[in-house]
Design a protein around this motif. Structure first.
Motif, PDB file in Angstrom:
ATOM      1  N   THR A   1     -78.105  42.290-132.596  1.00  9.51           N
ATOM      2  CA  THR A   1     -77.299  41.073-132.450  1.00  9.51           C
ATOM      3  C   THR A   1     -78.205  39.843-132.496  1.00  9.51           C
ATOM      4  O   THR A   1     -79.092  39.682-131.649  1.00  9.51           O
ATOM      5  CB  THR A   1     -76.520  41.131-131.118  1.00  9.51           C
TER       6      THR A   1
ATOM      7  N   SER B   1     -77.731  45.233-125.416  1.00  8.87           N
ATOM      8  CA  SER B   1     -77.167  45.244-126.765  1.00  8.87           C
ATOM      9  C   SER B   1     -77.025  46.675-127.261  1.00  8.87           C
ATOM     10  O   SER B   1     -77.997  47.420-127.279  1.00  8.87           O
ATOM     11  CB  SER B   1     -78.079  44.448-127.713  1.00  8.87           C
ATOM     12  N   GLN B   2     -75.829  47.037-127.648  1.00 10.29           N
ATOM     13  CA  GLN B   2     -75.604  48.375-128.206  1.00 10.29           C
ATOM     14  C   GLN B   2     -76.407  48.541-129.485  1.00 10.29           C
ATOM     15  O   GLN B   2     -77.161  49.492-129.640  1.00 10.29           O
ATOM     16  CB  GLN B   2     -74.103  48.558-128.477  1.00 10.29           C
ATOM     17  N   SER B   3     -76.242  47.576-130.391  1.00  7.41           N
ATOM     18  CA  SER B   3     -76.869  47.699-131.712  1.00  7.41           C
ATOM     19  C   SER B   3     -78.360  47.398-131.671  1.00  7.41           C
ATOM     20  O   SER B   3     -79.121  47.915-132.487  1.00  7.41           O
ATOM     21  CB  SER B   3     -76.196  46.729-132.689  1.00  7.41           C
TER      22      SER B   3
ATOM     23  N   CYS C   1     -73.915  39.528-125.242  1.00  4.54           N
ATOM     24  CA  CYS C   1     -72.665  38.960-125.765  1.00  4.54           C
ATOM     25  C   CYS C   1     -71.533  39.971-125.607  1.00  4.54           C
ATOM     26  O   CYS C   1     -71.761  41.180-125.640  1.00  4.54           O
ATOM     27  CB  CYS C   1     -72.766  38.670-127.264  1.00  4.54           C
ATOM     28  N   GLY C   2     -70.337  39.457-125.491  1.00  4.57           N
ATOM     29  CA  GLY C   2     -69.130  40.295-125.544  1.00  4.57           C
ATOM     30  C   GLY C   2     -69.118  41.375-124.479  1.00  4.57           C
ATOM     31  O   GLY C   2     -69.444  41.148-123.306  1.00  4.57           O
ATOM     32  N   THR C   3     -68.776  42.573-124.917  1.00  2.00           N
ATOM     33  CA  THR C   3     -68.689  43.710-123.995  1.00  2.00           C
ATOM     34  C   THR C   3     -70.014  43.946-123.275  1.00  2.00           C
ATOM     35  O   THR C   3     -70.035  44.266-122.081  1.00  2.00           O
ATOM     36  CB  THR C   3     -68.265  44.956-124.804  1.00  2.00           C
TER      37      THR C   3
ATOM     38  N   GLU D   1     -59.168  42.426-129.258  1.00  2.00           N
ATOM     39  CA  GLU D   1     -59.914  42.911-130.417  1.00  2.00           C
ATOM     40  C   GLU D   1     -59.125  43.855-131.296  1.00  2.00           C
ATOM     41  O   GLU D   1     -59.135  43.710-132.512  1.00  2.00           O
ATOM     42  CB  GLU D   1     -61.146  43.721-129.954  1.00  2.00           C
TER      43      GLU D   1
ATOM     44  N   LYS E   1     -60.755  44.143-125.018  1.00  2.00           N
ATOM     45  CA  LYS E   1     -60.373  45.303-125.844  1.00  2.00           C
ATOM     46  C   LYS E   1     -59.017  45.066-126.495  1.00  2.00           C
ATOM     47  O   LYS E   1     -58.814  45.354-127.662  1.00  2.00           O
ATOM     48  CB  LYS E   1     -60.302  46.589-124.996  1.00  2.00           C
TER      49      LYS E   1
ATOM     50  N   VAL F   1     -65.641  49.690-134.001  1.00  2.00           N
ATOM     51  CA  VAL F   1     -66.094  48.318-133.721  1.00  2.00           C
ATOM     52  C   VAL F   1     -65.949  48.013-132.232  1.00  2.00           C
ATOM     53  O   VAL F   1     -66.836  47.413-131.621  1.00  2.00           O
ATOM     54  CB  VAL F   1     -65.320  47.310-134.598  1.00  2.00           C
TER      55      VAL F   1
ATOM     56  N   SER G   1     -66.383  48.496-128.575  1.00  2.00           N
ATOM     57  CA  SER G   1     -67.363  49.274-127.816  1.00  2.00           C
ATOM     58  C   SER G   1     -66.708  49.954-126.612  1.00  2.00           C
ATOM     59  O   SER G   1     -65.952  49.329-125.874  1.00  2.00           O
ATOM     60  CB  SER G   1     -68.462  48.320-127.358  1.00  2.00           C
TER      61      SER G   1
HETATM   62  C1  F6R Z   1     -66.622  44.526-128.066  1.00  2.00           C
HETATM   63  C2  F6R Z   1     -67.733  44.438-128.980  1.00  2.00           C
HETATM   64  C3  F6R Z   1     -68.576  43.195-128.991  1.00  2.00           C
HETATM   65  C4  F6R Z   1     -70.026  43.582-128.769  1.00  2.00           C
HETATM   66  C5  F6R Z   1     -70.938  42.367-128.910  1.00  2.00           C
HETATM   67  C6  F6R Z   1     -72.383  42.716-128.608  1.00  2.00           C
HETATM   68  O1  F6R Z   1     -65.928  45.706-128.195  1.00  2.00           O
HETATM   69  O2  F6R Z   1     -68.004  45.381-129.675  1.00  2.00           O
HETATM   70  O3  F6R Z   1     -68.146  42.271-128.035  1.00  2.00           O
HETATM   71  O4  F6R Z   1     -70.128  44.140-127.498  1.00  2.00           O
HETATM   72  O5  F6R Z   1     -70.852  41.865-130.209  1.00  2.00           O
HETATM   73  O6  F6R Z   1     -72.877  43.689-129.480  1.00  2.00           O
HETATM   74  P1  F6R Z   1     -74.218  44.436-129.177  1.00  2.00           P
HETATM   75  O7  F6R Z   1     -74.032  45.221-127.912  1.00  2.00           O
HETATM   76  O8  F6R Z   1     -74.489  45.315-130.347  1.00  2.00           O
HETATM   77  O9  F6R Z   1     -75.279  43.377-128.985  1.00  2.00           O
END
Ligand code: F6R
Length: 369
Positions: free
Chosen positions: A109, A104-106, A57-59, A245, A242, A155, A157
């Motif tokens: 998600t 996914s960074q986190s 999702c997203g970035t 956001e 960016k 927040v 990324s």
């Molecule tokens: C953009 C941002 C969001 C996350 C998205 C996915 O700056 O932070 O678009 O990239 O919610 O999050 P993760 O990578 O944690 O799954």
């Protein structure tokens, strides 16, 4: 700890040379790229993959879009990118020869976790690209390829994004080696590009002062557009995201070739447009197409900010501002191009007096579907 920076985001943008270096470390040698977690899946399994789907999702999804071009090129396997929350509703065609790569960074998600579970139930090989050690998604997946960007607090990324693209490239190179689709020459070139990347990323970070000046006169822009081609297209989308956001400015990214199919109607006197210009050395055809796009929008009054490779003089007559980045192979350009766009969003957010790290209505980790 912001380490003396005005915001976590500023610190994290500045951390990006280390983020890419740490993500590459231990995975690249003269023998090419080897990711132990992929080796553990067995070469036969990797060689038999006939389709890759990247979900995010997203970035993270934009990182996936950049990575898709490289994986398809190096591993000669069809790759598509799907938003996690759309994935299962299309009843996707999946088999034991499908690989799903989640980004996914986190690693928490919920949309992405549910998509991974859906894939696992159908016998697909799941690989997680994640920045957070032992998060739920990498634990649930068949293999985890961690990005080593370090904790990301803002927040919006930034460093996780460049680390995600880096990790996806490493996966593409590993697959290409195992599948025998990667030429020795392409492998050697990529290894060399990884070696010089951190220093180039540092130079891209150093565009800050130039971007800060630009942002100064653009602080009351009501809309900003971004154009790119090939791997520059997802970077245009990321630049726009960016800005939405953290600066709450309407922004849109387009594939440059799509302009004349509609969006060019938006161009009016003074409309700011960032254009990601591919290298004239390595991508002469794409370069000339993008220069034509710049001429088209300039003729209609756009204010053009061109992000170019140093030494590219073809854009000079048509650009209002030129941001120069070091020479890099085509797949490595996006890792540099995104950085001035991150600074731009940060500077506009700051100019508007907003909280750069904690934009309204957003959370760092989206744990509901
Ligand atoms: C953009 C941002 C969001 C996350 C998205 C996915 O700056 O932070 O678009 O990239 O919610 O999050 P993760 O990578 O944690 O799954």
């Amino acid at each position: 700890d912001k380490g003396g920076w005005s915001s976590f985001m500023a610190k994290e943008i500045n951390d990006q040379p280390d983020a890419v270096e740490n993500t590459v470390r231990g995975r690249v040698s003269e023998r090419g790229v080897e990711i132990p977690e992929l080796t553990a899946l067995g070469d036969e399994r990797l060689a038999g993959i006939d389709r890759v789907i990247i979900i995010a999702c997203g970035t993270a999804a934009y990182a996936g879009q950049v990575g898709a071009y490289a994986i398809e090129q190096w591993a000669r396997v069809p790759v598509d990118v799907q938003l996690s929350h759309e994935f299962r509703y299309r009843d996707p065609v999946l088999s034991e020869r499908t690989m799903v790569i989640s980004v996914s960074q986190s690693g928490e998600t919920m949309d992405t976790l549910m998509a991974v579970k859906y894939a696992l139930e159908r016998g697909v090989t799941t690989v997680s690209v994640c920045n957070t050690q032992s998060a739920t998604i990498p634990r649930e997946s068949d293999a985890a390829v961690y990005t080593h960007a370090g904790p990301e607090v803002a927040v919006a990324s930034t460093k996780a994004f460049v680390a995600q693209i880096t990790a996806l490239y490493l996966i593409g190179l590993h697959l290409g080696r195992v599948r025998g689709t990667l030429s020795a020459e392409d492998q050697a070139r990529a290894v060399e590009q990884f070696e010089t990347l951190p220093a180039k990323v540092r130079e891209a970070v150093d565009t800050h002062d130039q971007i800060a000046q630009l942002a100064h006169w653009m602080a009351d822009s009501r809309s900003v557009l971004f154009l790119g081609r090939h791997v520059g297209f997802p970077i245009a989308l990321e630049g726009a995201l960016k800005l939405k956001e953290i600066a709450y400015i309407h922004a849109e990214g387009f594939a440059a070739g799509e302009l004349k199919h509609g969006p060019i109607a938006l161009i009016d006197h003074g409309q700011p447009v960032f254009v990601l210009v591919p290298s004239p050395r390595t991508s002469p055809l794409m370069h000339s197409k993008v220069v034509s796009n710049i001429q088209e929008i300039r003729a209609r009054g756009a204010r053009v900010i061109a992000i170019v490779e140093v030494g590219d003089t073809a854009v000079l007559p048509f650009a209002d501002d030129v941001i120069r980045l070091p020479l890099a192979d085509p797949f490595f350009e996006p890792l540099l191009q995104v950085i001035p766009l991150q600074w731009f969003a940060l500077e506009l957010s700051t100019a508007k007096g907003l909280d750069v790290d904690q934009p309204r209505n957003l959370a760092k980790s989206v744990t509901v579907e």
